[in-house]
Each structure stands twice: as structure tokens, then as C-alpha cells.
Scaffold this active site. Structure first.
Site, short mmCIF file in Angstrom:
data_model
loop_
_atom_site.label_atom_id
_atom_site.label_comp_id
_atom_site.label_asym_id
_atom_site.label_seq_id
_atom_site.Cartn_x
_atom_site.Cartn_y
_atom_site.Cartn_z
N ASP A 128 39.78 32.30 35.28
CA ASP A 128 40.52 33.05 33.91
C ASP A 128 42.02 32.54 33.91
OD1 ASP A 128 41.65 35.70 34.96
OD2 ASP A 128 39.67 35.13 36.11
N ASP B 157 39.90 43.91 28.66
CA ASP B 157 40.34 43.71 30.06
C ASP B 157 41.25 45.25 30.14
OD1 ASP B 157 42.00 44.07 32.06
OD2 ASP B 157 42.85 41.69 32.09
N GLU C 132 42.62 47.77 32.55
CA GLU C 132 43.04 48.10 33.94
C GLU C 132 44.36 48.85 34.24
OE1 GLU C 132 44.66 44.36 35.82
OE2 GLU C 132 43.74 43.58 34.23
#
Length: 207
Positions: A11, A97, A99
């Protein structure tokens, strides 16, 4: 899925600069995720180049959004939807995403806001999104009610990743943030898909 069948991927974001995607494919990589957006307005400067280049090289491709907990989830989702445009047959599911926690947006919780992002993107793109997260972050800030979404888990230096609350398996595992792959300058995140290439292609089509 067979335990010994996996597909290697990477990625990327603008941090990797210009990627030679043909060289990446020739290095045995089967798929790549590219950062598309971050928060309400940011668009990754390399996304459109990566998005086209991944497909042109014959790799499966996916796009991800870096979620900012204190930004409006609908505005964030629309930033991602506008940037990606639409998904072609064979593209991997869109990814949130999650996080980092910087406080909640408005009077609603992170859990509710993440669900709003997921719902908005799923309705617009016609595809159930995936969730990228780390087990320690997820278990601290989220809950076990997201198991309908495929999991892309991040954990390094282990032989098998820990599963965040709510999941019984991982679909993708980001196993390193310091990988080396031909075609990419410097370090790159490396990923493992839990299945064969045929499984991955079926997963990509199964939107």
C-alpha cells in the site's frame, strides 16, 4: 481458504513518490492499495497517478481514506467518493483507515461516526467497504459490532496478527511498514491476503 495460500501486496501514498508499477508486478506483487483522501478535504497528490498505474500494470487495486475522528464523517465520505469517482469491475472494496483519535465530531461518538462513513460510502459506490485498523487502537476506541466488514489488520513483528474485537479472521494483514519492493523507492508497507489469487479476484468482484 487454504492456510498456505496467500497473495503479496503493498500500500502506497504520496510518500512513495512515483512508483514503477510494472516493476512492482514483476516483483511478484498481486495487488496494491493507494491512499486517496484524508479528512474533509485532503486528496493525496499521487492518487490519480497510482490509481491508473496500478490497473495499467495488471494489478488489482484498492483505495483508502485516512479517517480523522474530529471531522464530519459525511464530508469525509464525500471527499473520498468524489476522488475515487466509481469502482470498476475487479477493483477491491474501498477502505476506511481508522487508527488515530483526536476527539469526536459533534455530539456523536467515534463508533457512530465511523458507521456513518461506512454507510455513506457503501450507498454511493455500491460496495461494502473494508476496515483498516490496529488491534490495540480498535479495542480501545471501537467495539465488536463491525464484523460484517472485511478486516485489514496492521501489526508488525508477529507470526500472526491479533484480531481486534468483533472479528474471527483477517482478510488482509499489513505485516511491515519497512518493506522493500522493486519499483518503489525507499520503504513501503507490505501486505498479505489470506487466500489464493483466485480467492482475491473473487473477493474483488464480489461487491
Amino acid at each position: 481458504m487454504a492456510n498456505n495460500a496467500t497473495v503479496q501486496g503493498i500500500d502506497v501514498s504520496h510518500y512513495q513518490g512515483t512508483v514503477n508499477w510494472t516493476a512492482v508486478k514483476n516483483a511478484g506483487i498481486g495487488y496494491a492499495f493507494a491512499k486517496a483522501t484524508d479528512g474533509n478535504t485532503y486528496v493525496d497528490t499521487q492518487f490519480q497517478t497510482n490509481w491508473a498505474g496500478i490497473k495499467a500494470a495488471g494489478l488489482l487495486r484498492g483505495a483508502y481514506h485516512f479517517y480523522e475522528s474530529n471531522d464530519d464523517p459525511v464530508t469525509q465520505a464525500n471527499n473520498f467518493i468524489k476522488t475515487v469517482g466509481s469502482l470498476a469491475t475487479g477493483d477491491l472494496p474501498p477502505v476506511i483507515d481508522i487508527e488515530a483519535y483526536k476527539g469526536d465530531f459533534g455530539s456523536t461518538t467515534l463508533v457512530a461516526n465511523v458507521q456513518t462513513w461506512l454507510n455513506t460510502v457503501e450507498q454511493a459506490l455500491g460496495c461494502t467497504p473494508m476496515i483498516y485498523t490496529g488491534p490495540s487502537f480498535w479495542n480501545q476506541y471501537m467495539n465488536n459490532s463491525f464484523s460484517r466488514y472485511a478486516l485489514w489488520v496492521a501489526q508488525y513483528g508477529v507470526t500472526q496478527p491479533k484480531l481486534p474485537n468483533g472479528w474471527s479472521k483477517w482478510t488482509f494483514w499489513q505485516n511491515s511498514e519497512s518493506g522493500t519492493v522493486a519499483g518503489v523507492t525507499g520503504n513501503v508497507d507490505t501486505d498479505i491476503f489470506a487466500g489464493s489469487m483466485a480467492d482475491l479476484q473473487a473477493f474483488a468482484r464480489n461487491k
